[in-house]
Each structure stands twice: as C-alpha cells, then as structure tokens.
Design a protein around this motif. Structure first.
Motif, short mmCIF file in Angstrom:
data_model
loop_
_atom_site.label_atom_id
_atom_site.label_comp_id
_atom_site.label_asym_id
_atom_site.label_seq_id
_atom_site.Cartn_x
_atom_site.Cartn_y
_atom_site.Cartn_z
N GLY A 7 0.80 -1.21 0.00
CA GLY A 7 0.00 0.00 0.00
C GLY A 7 0.84 1.27 0.00
O GLY A 7 0.54 2.23 -0.70
N ARG A 8 1.90 1.25 0.79
CA ARG A 8 2.73 2.45 0.90
C ARG A 8 3.50 2.72 -0.39
O ARG A 8 3.47 3.83 -0.93
N LEU A 11 1.03 3.54 -3.44
CA LEU A 11 0.49 4.90 -3.47
C LEU A 11 1.54 5.89 -3.95
O LEU A 11 1.26 6.79 -4.74
N ARG A 12 2.76 5.68 -3.48
CA ARG A 12 3.85 6.57 -3.91
C ARG A 12 4.11 6.43 -5.40
O ARG A 12 4.41 7.41 -6.09
N LEU A 15 1.41 8.31 -7.26
CA LEU A 15 1.66 9.75 -7.11
C LEU A 15 2.84 10.17 -8.00
O LEU A 15 2.82 11.24 -8.61
N VAL A 76 -7.74 8.03 -3.10
CA VAL A 76 -6.74 7.24 -2.39
C VAL A 76 -7.35 5.90 -2.00
O VAL A 76 -6.68 4.87 -1.99
N LEU A 80 -5.64 2.32 -2.62
CA LEU A 80 -5.30 1.42 -1.52
C LEU A 80 -6.06 0.10 -1.58
O LEU A 80 -5.52 -0.96 -1.30
N ILE A 128 -10.16 11.50 -0.05
CA ILE A 128 -8.91 12.12 -0.51
C ILE A 128 -8.70 11.77 -1.98
O ILE A 128 -8.59 10.59 -2.32
N GLU A 132 -5.49 16.09 -4.83
CA GLU A 132 -5.07 16.78 -3.61
C GLU A 132 -3.61 16.52 -3.30
O GLU A 132 -2.85 17.41 -2.93
N LEU A 133 -3.22 15.27 -3.45
CA LEU A 133 -1.84 14.90 -3.16
C LEU A 133 -0.89 15.52 -4.17
O LEU A 133 0.22 15.93 -3.82
N GLU A 136 -0.57 19.22 -3.18
CA GLU A 136 0.23 19.33 -1.97
C GLU A 136 1.70 19.08 -2.27
O GLU A 136 2.59 19.77 -1.78
N SER A 137 1.91 18.10 -3.12
CA SER A 137 3.27 17.72 -3.48
C SER A 137 3.98 18.85 -4.24
O SER A 137 5.16 19.12 -4.02
#
Lengths: 156, 156
Positions: A7-8, A11-12, A15, A76, A80, A128, A132-133, A136-137
DNA sequence: TTTAATCTATATTAATTTACTCGGTTATAG
DNA sequence: CTATAACCGAGTAAATTAATATAGATTAAA
C-alpha cells in the motif's frame, strides 16, 4: 493494524506517475529509481493497479504506465483497495458480504465495532483525491526546492 | 490492514468479563472456555489489559479478573490500543510523535493520508463505549435465547 | 498448613504472511 | 534486428503471528 509496503509503495508509485503528468508513459524503472523501490517488486504492485483500472500500460520500447483516469477521479481509497484488497479490520463475512461461515453471527456483537472501523477508514480514504496529493506535493517541492535528484529513500 | 487475534480475542475477553458483571472476579479459564481461546494465550492478552489499567486482577483461589473501571468509562479504543499498541496505519515518526528518522519528512506527502486514516480509526473506536456493547449483547441474548452453553467458537 | 486455583514470566515452536528475487516471455519503437 | 520495457510465474528468506509449553509465585479456602 498496519498497511503493508504494498500500500505504501503503491500509493507513492501512483503519485509519482501523476507528478510526471506528461502524456507520455512513465517507465517503471524510473519510478523504481526515484522511489527507491525494487523494480521487480514494483512490477507486482503496478499489476494490481492496472487490473483495477487505475493505471494503463504501454508496452514495448518507450513504454510505461500512465493514469487511466484524471487525477480528480482517482481516490486514495481506490488506490489502496486495489493494492491491499479490502480495508476491513477483520474478515467478518457478516459485513464484507463474502459468503462465509461465521457460526456465531447472531451472537457476535464485536462485528458492529469492526463495521464502524471499516466504514471510517473507507470514508476517510475515499475523501482524498489524487489531485489533492498532487497539489500538496507541488507546493512542497516549490517550498523546499526539491528535485527528483535529492529525493532519498523513504521510510513511510 | 487487519487486526490481529490479539485485538479480536482481547476485546471479546473484556466483553465477556463485562457481561458477567457480578462483583466477583471472573476466572480466565472460564473466559477461555466460553470464548474458545487457549488459556495460555489468553493470559498473554489479559496481561496487556491489566498493564493498561483496563482490568484488575484478584489472585489466588476464587480469583480472576474484573473491570478496573465502569463500562461507561472504557472505550473500545482504550481496549484495542492496550492490545495492539497504537492504531496507526504506518509507523511514520512525523505524526506518531516518536522521534524517528524519516529522512524524507519534508517531501513526504503521503503522511497526510496516513494521518487522516489514523485519526478516523481512533475517533471511531473512541466513540464506542464498552457499555454499548454490553447493551447490544444483552439485547441479542434475549432475542435469541442464547446462553453461554450454546455459544460456539467464533471466527471474527 | 496444606492444597487447589490462580496469576506471571519466559522460551520454544509452527504456521502464515511479507517482501522481495529470479528467469524468462511478449510486444514495440527506432 | 535490437534495445527497451511491460508481463508472467515461481521460488525464497525474513519477519511476524499465533500459539504452546514450562516453571514458578501468590493467594485464599479448607
């Protein structure tokens, strides 16, 4: 009660693709390098994202991956769940819908707890959007003057 | 992203004690039998609950465990955190407060996602009091005419 | 003061899951 | 044709989880 690297990392990776944002496909090898993730491992993660229709692939030389939908349409939660399967805290057949054999279904009270946890997680991540990410990024990158080159391996 | 048996068994054990509700201590062996959990394993779980001040123990013959607080004052969040540690989806030092070395802290955007998930989980479980589960459980028992004797092994 | 019942602590083991690695195949741009 | 990059299946080592087992300490009733 932890998210796995699936998942981590996943997601990256999404993105990362979103931030490249050209119309060209982004090669996995580039993502792997930028994010400090093994290419072989990343292949497995991206396969799930493709299967769920979040990214699409371009095969062959100069190929790679791009988002299958606009960033405003990808949550998101979608990402996920594609990566981790469901986001339920337990495999309770009573509320996951899966036909299972909870032989204590009628007496089980804790299932209300699991359901509430599940609902809260899902509504949080569904609220989310990838856009948005991305925003923000971009803000963060401007503030810190960061580039791909000085991005180091992440722990979370 | 699953709760371990620690959290599931432990919550059921606390609820079991709450349902016995006399002023007498409930023996672990009884809980183990009713819930279909190994006594040895249950001992490990209850130790965490005791350490966190959720249950208190009475040693010796006729001893056992009782709730250290009234059911209205114990939240499911208290219980689950006592059992599982924190309920954060990742070990991100940025928002868990633990001094860690996230060398990408300033560039990391996904931490906002983890924080929102964490907050939603915690507020969900903090909003459920043990008293609610006790009430619900009593209702169910009346409806089904269930007793301890016909309670079978649970899967979730 | 036995004695039975309980709590406490630690160590070991078995099963499962996670996090990769490896080797090869297929497709396509140049 | 050849380099590049997606795709596929299997295998493996490490870590975690879920127990189990053992030994002992404490307490209270008989």
């Amino acid at each position: 009660m932890k998210l796995s690297t699936t998942g981590r990392y996943g997601l990256r990776a999404v993105l990362d693709i979103a931030l490249q944002d050209g119309n060209e496909a982004v090669a996995l090898s580039q993502i792997a390098e930028r994010q400090g993730i093994s290419l072989n491992y990343l292949e497995q993660l991206i396969a799930r994202l493709k299967k769920s229709g979040i990214v699409s692939s371009v095969r062959g030389a100069q190929g790679g991956y791009k988002l299958a939908l606009p960033v405003e349409s990808i949550s998101v939660g979608d990402i996920l769940r594609a990566l981790e399967g469901d986001l339920n805290p337990v495999d309770c057949p009573e509320f996951t819908g899966v036909s299972g054999n909870c032989n204590n279904a009628d007496l089980c009270v804790t299932k209300y707890v699991w359901k509430r946890i599940s609902d809260s997680i899902n509504s949080a991540v569904d609220g989310i959007m990838l856009s948005e990410l991305v925003e923000e990024s971009r803000k963060v990158q401007v503030m810190t003057g960061a580039s791909d080159q000085n991005r180091s391996k992440q722990t979370c």
